[in-house]
Motif scaffolding. Structure first.
Motif, PDB file in Angstrom:
ATOM      1  N   LEU A 372       0.859  -1.191   0.000  1.00 21.58           N
ATOM      2  CA  LEU A 372       0.000   0.000   0.000  1.00 21.58           C
ATOM      3  C   LEU A 372       0.895   1.241   0.000  1.00 21.58           C
ATOM      4  O   LEU A 372       1.677   1.452   0.931  1.00 21.58           O
ATOM      5  CB  LEU A 372      -0.893   0.005   1.247  1.00 21.58           C
ATOM      6  N   VAL A 374       1.094   5.540  -1.263  1.00 19.13           N
ATOM      7  CA  VAL A 374       0.599   6.761  -1.907  1.00 19.13           C
ATOM      8  C   VAL A 374       1.815   7.662  -2.112  1.00 19.13           C
ATOM      9  O   VAL A 374       2.640   7.799  -1.199  1.00 19.13           O
ATOM     10  CB  VAL A 374      -0.454   7.471  -1.009  1.00 19.13           C
ATOM     11  N   GLY A 380      -2.229  12.271   2.273  1.00 18.50           N
ATOM     12  CA  GLY A 380      -3.092  13.104   3.112  1.00 18.50           C
ATOM     13  C   GLY A 380      -4.320  13.615   2.390  1.00 18.50           C
ATOM     14  O   GLY A 380      -5.061  14.433   2.919  1.00 18.50           O
ATOM     15  N   GLY A 382      -6.614  11.420   0.997  1.00 18.21           N
ATOM     16  CA  GLY A 382      -7.644  10.382   0.979  1.00 18.21           C
ATOM     17  C   GLY A 382      -7.411   9.258  -0.019  1.00 18.21           C
ATOM     18  O   GLY A 382      -8.216   8.334  -0.101  1.00 18.21           O
ATOM     19  N   THR A 410       3.498   1.724   9.955  1.00 16.32           N
ATOM     20  CA  THR A 410       2.272   2.457   9.629  1.00 16.32           C
ATOM     21  C   THR A 410       1.082   1.994  10.466  1.00 16.32           C
ATOM     22  O   THR A 410      -0.060   2.170  10.092  1.00 16.32           O
ATOM     23  CB  THR A 410       1.979   2.302   8.111  1.00 16.32           C
TER      24      THR A 410
HETATM   25  C1  LIG Z   1       0.061   5.119   4.735  1.00 16.77           C
HETATM   26  C2  LIG Z   1      -0.318   5.758   3.428  1.00 16.77           C
HETATM   27  C3  LIG Z   1      -0.627   4.695   2.410  1.00 16.77           C
HETATM   28  C4  LIG Z   1      -1.569   6.638   3.661  1.00 16.77           C
HETATM   29  O1  LIG Z   1      -1.974   7.223   2.447  1.00 16.77           O
HETATM   30  P1  LIG Z   1      -2.681   8.661   2.401  1.00 16.77           P
HETATM   31  O2  LIG Z   1      -3.267   8.853   1.048  1.00 16.77           O
HETATM   32  O3  LIG Z   1      -1.739   9.696   2.893  1.00 16.77           O
HETATM   33  O4  LIG Z   1      -3.813   8.419   3.439  1.00 16.77           O
HETATM   34  P2  LIG Z   1      -5.148   9.212   3.633  1.00 16.77           P
HETATM   35  O5  LIG Z   1      -5.117  10.507   2.894  1.00 16.77           O
HETATM   36  O6  LIG Z   1      -6.277   8.297   3.329  1.00 16.77           O
HETATM   37  O7  LIG Z   1      -5.074   9.443   5.171  1.00 16.77           O
HETATM   38  C5  LIG Z   1      -4.261  10.478   5.654  1.00 16.77           C
HETATM   39  C6  LIG Z   1      -4.187  10.413   7.167  1.00 16.77           C
HETATM   40  O8  LIG Z   1      -3.306   9.345   7.545  1.00 16.77           O
HETATM   41  C7  LIG Z   1      -2.259   9.846   8.368  1.00 16.77           C
HETATM   42  N1  LIG Z   1      -1.054   9.072   8.105  1.00 16.77           N
HETATM   43  C8  LIG Z   1      -0.284   9.056   7.003  1.00 16.77           C
HETATM   44  N2  LIG Z   1       0.764   8.230   7.179  1.00 16.77           N
HETATM   45  C9  LIG Z   1       0.630   7.685   8.415  1.00 16.77           C
HETATM   46  C10 LIG Z   1       1.401   6.767   9.191  1.00 16.77           C
HETATM   47  N3  LIG Z   1       2.516   6.249   8.737  1.00 16.77           N
HETATM   48  N4  LIG Z   1       0.922   6.441  10.409  1.00 16.77           N
HETATM   49  C11 LIG Z   1      -0.208   6.986  10.899  1.00 16.77           C
HETATM   50  N5  LIG Z   1      -0.949   7.870  10.227  1.00 16.77           N
HETATM   51  C12 LIG Z   1      -0.545   8.226   9.000  1.00 16.77           C
HETATM   52  C13 LIG Z   1      -2.134  11.302   7.952  1.00 16.77           C
HETATM   53  O9  LIG Z   1      -1.551  12.055   8.979  1.00 16.77           O
HETATM   54  C14 LIG Z   1      -3.578  11.681   7.726  1.00 16.77           C
HETATM   55  O10 LIG Z   1      -4.214  11.886   8.964  1.00 16.77           O
HETATM   56  P3  LIG Z   1      -5.369  12.983   9.144  1.00 16.77           P
HETATM   57  O11 LIG Z   1      -6.483  12.552   8.226  1.00 16.77           O
HETATM   58  O12 LIG Z   1      -5.710  12.888  10.575  1.00 16.77           O
HETATM   59  O13 LIG Z   1      -4.749  14.266   8.705  1.00 16.77           O
HETATM   60  C15 LIG Z   1       0.776   6.692   2.895  1.00 16.77           C
HETATM   61  O14 LIG Z   1       1.132   7.597   3.895  1.00 16.77           O
HETATM   62  C16 LIG Z   1       2.018   5.985   2.407  1.00 16.77           C
HETATM   63  O15 LIG Z   1       2.119   5.631   1.244  1.00 16.77           O
HETATM   64  N6  LIG Z   1       3.012   5.770   3.287  1.00 16.77           N
HETATM   65  C17 LIG Z   1       4.252   5.142   2.913  1.00 16.77           C
HETATM   66  C18 LIG Z   1       4.129   3.680   2.594  1.00 16.77           C
HETATM   67  C19 LIG Z   1       3.537   2.897   3.727  1.00 16.77           C
HETATM   68  O16 LIG Z   1       3.803   3.128   4.891  1.00 16.77           O
HETATM   69  N7  LIG Z   1       2.709   1.910   3.363  1.00 16.77           N
HETATM   70  C20 LIG Z   1       2.099   0.989   4.302  1.00 16.77           C
HETATM   71  C21 LIG Z   1       2.970  -0.208   4.344  1.00 16.77           C
HETATM   72  S1  LIG Z   1       2.316  -1.448   5.351  1.00 16.77           S
END
Ligand SMILES: CC(C)(COP(=O)(O)OP(=O)(O)OC[C@H]1O[C@@H](n2cnc3c(N)ncnc32)[C@H](O)[C@@H]1OP(=O)(O)O)[C@@H](O)C(=O)NCCC(=O)NCCS
Length: 449
Positions: A372, A374, A380, A382, A410
């Protein structure tokens, strides 16, 4: 008050808060089938709408009156006549429709005027305003059938409705419209609601209907392996509609769907089909993550879709930085090529901004969501959540009961989205054999409703 109540109430109430903030100031057009009133659901629907309005949502309520008109017709010794899926409104039917509309308007206004202490309406002040907001034109003669006083929406008085809403009132519309010659035309609730939602560019169009929603396998009956599809992307909804026969009755799958698709195509981002039979269905749909019925959603410019072989390069580019910093485990090109059908992606103008893969373990009725990601510039907004929902949908369609993830960094993101931590021993045997005990990833599971 018991401590248990505090423990359940406080987190529950807080979990609703993001939705309250999100919907404040938004406009919802609600189309309520006449059957809901005939089934005695009006008092509870009014309570829920009053609550939604008190939380800052601007509400336009359109009511239908199909069963009530038919009842009036029967009382007059007449049969209801339909053609092309529409009522033929002769003089007697027009009379019956006017009587039914008047009667229902009083009932609805009365329902919003309740306010007894110790009821959900205590202290509520809902001002309901009806009016001649819809200009109609006759259906005319179709294939030799004269529809007489049956009409179609010609124009919606957007400025008038907006001014009324801005007064803090709820706008109540009957399925009647008037022509510039002063004639009244019998319209359908569904067309009025859709036209008003489009004209206002409402944030939501919600149909409170006699059906529970659209099933994952729409043409098959109710069953454990055929739940309601909670989110239907516009493209999929259009495809489904094209494969269905034209609707004749409100219980036909395409009946409400055609209006949802029309609204979404014309700029209403979300249209919902929810059952009035479930008490509180409006609240469940609007304030709970997965909702209860089906939501047709326009994904706008971004395309959320299943990946194809052409996407391998884009996926590699997207996940590489996260593999380098150790957030994701390394996957090489051949592995992604082999598994490409398992991936879901978000694409915008030919660039892949997000992805995730689903590896099913059907023997354990679960599946792993992996990779997963983004892209950093669009986090951030959605997209992560959007992909998660699509993966959940794919898992449900495969008959899986849960999805799980392995993560080292995460965890909070998953916890916030309904996952719970389990011991790695929980993993399906085949996955356990591949578990890297050195990496010590945590395992999180989400049960699919
Ligand atoms: C985790 C991830 C997929 C979320 O995608 P995203 O499109 O940013 O998520 P959304 O927009 O749906 O949600 C955003 C929210 O998640 C939070 N968030 C993002 N990364 C986070 C993390 N590592 N831990 C906790 N919260 C996190 C943001 O602060 C935001 O919170 P808010 O709504 O309270 O402001 C993205 O941050 C990412 O690609 N991270 C790197 C790869 C990763 O960690 N993948 C998971 C591997 S198991």
């Amino acid at each position: 008050m018991s401590a248990i109540f505090n423990f359940t109430f406080v987190p529950w109430f807080r979990s609703v808060a993001p939705y309250i903030h999100m919907h404040r100031g938004k406009t919802f057009v609600v189309g309520m089938a006449g059957e809901a009133i005939a089934a005695g659901k009006l008092p509870h629907i009014a309570q829920d709408l009053a609550l939604i309005q008190s939380m800052g949502v601007k509400v336009v309520l359109v009511y239908g009156f199909r069963p009530q008109v038919n009842e009036q017709l029967r009382a007059k010794g007449h049969e209801a006549r339909y053609s092309h899926g529409m009522r033929i409104t002769d003089e007697v039917a027009l009379d019956s429709a006017q009587e039914a509309a008047g009667q229902l308007r009083y009932e609805i206004e009365a329902a919003f005027s309740q306010g007894l202490p110790n009821t959900p309406m205590a202290g509520s002040t809902v001002r309901v305003i009806s009016g001649n907001f819809i200009t109609a034109r006759p259906v005319g003669i179709l294939d030799g059938v004269d529809f007489r006083h049956s009409g179609l929406v010609r124009k919606v008085d957007v400025a008038g409705i907006k001014r009324t809403i801005d007064l803090g009132a709820m706008v109540l519309l009957s399925p009647f419209g008037f022509s510039p010659t002063g004639e009244a035309f019998n319209l359908t609730m569904e067309e009025v609601a859709t036209s008003v939602a489009v004209a206002l560019q409402a944030d939501k169009l919600i149909f409170l209907t006699e059906i529970p929603g659209i099933r994952v396998k729409p043409l098959e009956g109710e069953g454990e392996d055929n739940p309601i599809d909670t989110e239907l992307p516009l493209a999929a909804a259009k495809q489904l509609l094209a494969s269905l026969p034209p609707a004749h009755s409100p219980t036909d799958t395409s009946f409400y769907l055609q209006h949802c698709v029309k609204a979404c195509e014309a700029g209403v981002e979300r249209s919902h089909i929810i059952p009035f039979a479930v008490d509180g269905s409006l609240l469940l749909e609007v304030y709970v993550h997965d909702g209860i019925g089906t939501m047709v959603v326009d994904e706008k410019l971004e395309e959320l879709r299943e990946a194809t072989a052409d996407d391998v390069g884009g996926i590699l580019q997207l996940i590489e930085p996260f593999e380098k910093d150790g957030t994701l485990v390394k996957r090489d090109r051949t592995e992604i090529e082999r598994d490409i059908a398992n991936y879901t992606i978000v694409e915008h103008d030919g660039v892949i901004f997000a992805c995730a893969a689903l590896y099913p373990y059907p023997e354990a009725r679960t599946g792993e969501m992996a990779a997963l990601t983004v892209s950093p510039q669009s986090q951030g907004q959605g997209d992560g959540e959007k992909i998660l929902r699509r993966v959940e949908q794919r898992a449900r369609a495969m008959g899986l009961e849960s999805i799980f993830v392995l993560t080292t960094r995460t965890m909070h993101w998953f916890l916030k989205r309904g996952f719970v931590q389990v011991d790695p021993e929980w993993l399906p045997e085949a996955r356990k054999r591949k578990y890297n005990w050195d990496r010590r990833s945590m395992v999180f599971v989400k049960k699919l409703a």
